[in-house]
Design an enzyme around this catalytic site. Sequence first.
Site, mmCIF file in Angstrom:
data_model
loop_
_atom_site.group_PDB
_atom_site.id
_atom_site.type_symbol
_atom_site.label_atom_id
_atom_site.label_comp_id
_atom_site.label_asym_id
_atom_site.label_seq_id
_atom_site.Cartn_x
_atom_site.Cartn_y
_atom_site.Cartn_z
ATOM 1 N N ASP A 160 -6.952 3.655 0.091
ATOM 2 C CA ASP A 160 -6.549 3.305 1.411
ATOM 3 C C ASP A 160 -5.934 1.750 1.158
ATOM 4 O O ASP A 160 -5.832 1.353 -0.142
ATOM 5 C CB ASP A 160 -7.738 3.147 2.227
ATOM 6 C CG ASP A 160 -7.451 3.132 3.553
ATOM 7 O OD1 ASP A 160 -6.214 2.663 3.937
ATOM 8 O OD2 ASP A 160 -8.418 3.318 4.469
HETATM 9 C C1 BGC Z 1 -6.575 2.389 7.136
HETATM 10 C C2 BGC Z 1 -5.989 3.612 7.182
HETATM 11 C C3 BGC Z 1 -4.439 3.572 7.171
HETATM 12 C C4 BGC Z 1 -4.010 2.623 6.336
HETATM 13 C C5 BGC Z 1 -2.431 2.414 6.238
HETATM 14 C C6 BGC Z 1 -5.831 1.216 6.631
HETATM 15 O O1 BGC Z 1 -6.514 -0.023 6.708
HETATM 16 O O2 BGC Z 1 -8.002 2.451 6.807
HETATM 17 O O3 BGC Z 1 -6.663 4.674 7.959
HETATM 18 O O4 BGC Z 1 -3.941 5.023 6.758
HETATM 19 O O5 BGC Z 1 -4.577 1.378 6.582
HETATM 20 O O6 BGC Z 1 -1.911 1.893 7.397
#
Ligand code: BGC
Length: 760
Positions: free
Chosen positions: A285
């Site tokens: 993530d």
């Molecule tokens: C979130 C994810 C997301 C990623 C990319 C993160 O902060 O937890 O769910 O896909 O950002 O934007």
Amino acid sequence: MKAYNSLVAILFMLLISCSTSTNQSSAVDKKIDSLLREMTLEEKLGQLNLPSAGQFTTGQAQSSDIAKKIEQGLVGGLFNIKSVKAIREMQEIAVEKSRLKIPLLFGMDVIHGYESVFPIPLGLSCSWDMELIEKTARIAAQEASADGINWTFSPMVDLSRDARWGRISEGSGEDTYLGSAIAQAMVRGYQGDDLTANNTIMSCVKHYALYGAAEAGRDYNTTDMSRHRIYNEYFPPYKAAVDAGVGSIMASFNEIDGIPATANKWLLTDVLRKEWGFDGFVVSDYTGVSEMVDHGYGDLKTVSGKALAAGLDMDMVSEGLVGTLAKSLKEGKVTEAQIDAACRRILKAKFDLGLFDDPYRYCNEERARTEIFTAENRAFARSVAAQSFVLLKNQNNILPLQKKGTIALVGPLADAANNMTGTWSVAARFSESISVLEGLKKAVGDKARIVYAKGSNLHEDASIEERATMFGKSLNRDSRYAQVIRDEAVRIARNADVIVAAVGESAEMSGESSSRVNIDIPQLQRDLLNALLETGKPVVLVLFTGRPLTLTWENENIPAILNVWFGGSEAGDAIADVLFGDVNPSGKLTTTFPQHVGQLPMYYAHKNTGRPITEGQWFQKFRTNYLDVSNDPVYPFGYGLSYTTFSYANLSLDKTELAAGGSIKVSVIVTNTGSREGAEVVQLYVRDLVGSVTRPVKELKGFKKVMLKPGESRAVTFTLTESDLSFYRADLTFGAEPGKFHVFVGGNSHDVLQGEFELK
Ligand code: BGC
């Protein structure tokens, strides 16, 4: 003979198709082998790198720092860039200027639609309609791919039973069985049958794992739970996505067993690859790798090496893998084989998407002009939204409203087009969403008069309101005294025939980093509701929310409550459709609505304990309960009303004993006892009375949505097999155990008919 011949023919076809796909994959493997031989170590590490590209605008890209990295082969993909032109520009750098011309992946958080926005996932799940859900993902993929995107960070399948956690809005609620079915529908919708088609995209199931069980509902927080609970309750939706062929998976931010998921070998390799056979790639993530430094798991070099060794393939934003693995390799902390394996998986995804054949496959500007936010997709989004709404209360059939007289529309969410799409709608055209005010006005035309006043700000605390209205979703805080704003609304309400109050949460009051300890409707809005009730006019509460709220007071005092979640770009029209009865609501809750935040985590499939309270009792000394509130929810899982009514009768089982390998049929007669056609979600639950590990008091094991005309009766039948009764035991073996089972069927998890059978 005829049957035999056709069997042979089928086997032959199967053999051909298997060997064609094996040939294809071995051809791809060979291509990857030869590519890997040509790649320098830096280029291999570059493939593992997914930097953020959020701030790019066309024109700047060529000269940006990122552009230089792409040219040097130090980037594997980019994400959250919107516009086919900007994407093409970046792809050109990769395939025309970099040494090995390896195309880039382009990811985006296409979570519940692209520009045509569908309800937030929690709302969408309340449709209990897998075909519908699959189609929303299909349309999202069509629109996103028309705009250059080939990879989406969806579905989010994190089970959550804690309404404090803001991201409960992004998942499908509290249930394992339903969540697993939705996970598969979404993956099928995004990826279709052919990932190389220019209108399908790769799905990334997230956040693996247990992210929704963050302690105290605080985002990113620690999780810790028993293995048998993980396997029985929390893992199945991720596994279901893997079984459906999802191309990638995102590691979660939280730690499990004291080890961050991003570097958790048990999770990323032992379970995911060895047990489940996942052969796609794992991405971290956002800054998940570097965050392990704050977790207290080592410096950037150490955590990057541990992540790779654990099974992580791609690093979102941290640049830990690209920046430190060469050194770790020299020091013998990681192996070249580990780097090659990760790089291979990323390259394989690019082959699977057809990017090596045509890197511009998803860069068709004509499609971008004609296939996005089309009238057809918006019409579909409108009908989906209406099917996600849950009618929570409708005393004296106040709803549906008639299109006549004067309707007072009041509340901070009434004229708030920019909030209709809810959280995580990065591609949406906020200002073009349909507000409730616009929807209602269009619906009544000149048949009725709609009068509007805001009535209150979102929250009594301006700083909370600011945090809850970020990302261009301001509700234009009114600086006048609360009383003045309220009085204005009461004045118009007094002269109306009915009051519609659009209140609740703003779009960004749930979602990432939006946990709350108080899950009431903000007091300021409750004050408004109170003042509206005092007019003596009928009040209809149109509830906006991204999580279960504590609606104890509202349920006692407001005659009609329609929960509309965040319905998407067409929400306003859909709300009008349901308020005026053009669509009969049929949504059923997929998450329990508690009486009090102190009851959390709360879910219907709980265990019995050794001291259960007698059904219907509030308090019994030395029993499982609270002094100050009963164990009941305000609205149970599976609950939702309609403008018609349904009755359930004659629960019958075709046998009382189920032999191993056999099946049992459970039937019930459902009748539409009201005066309108309506859809009902018939739910089947099971309880295993005795197990080698204790079993929940009820578990959903089947559901069917049926449409019934007034007066119509239908026999609804479910088939249960041993596998429906199987579970993971303490030693993690999987199977059913002989003994008695209760089976329940009803229109929600509480009001059910009960039968019994025995597994031999
Ligand atoms: C979130 C994810 C997301 C990623 C990319 C993160 O902060 O937890 O769910 O896909 O950002 O934007």
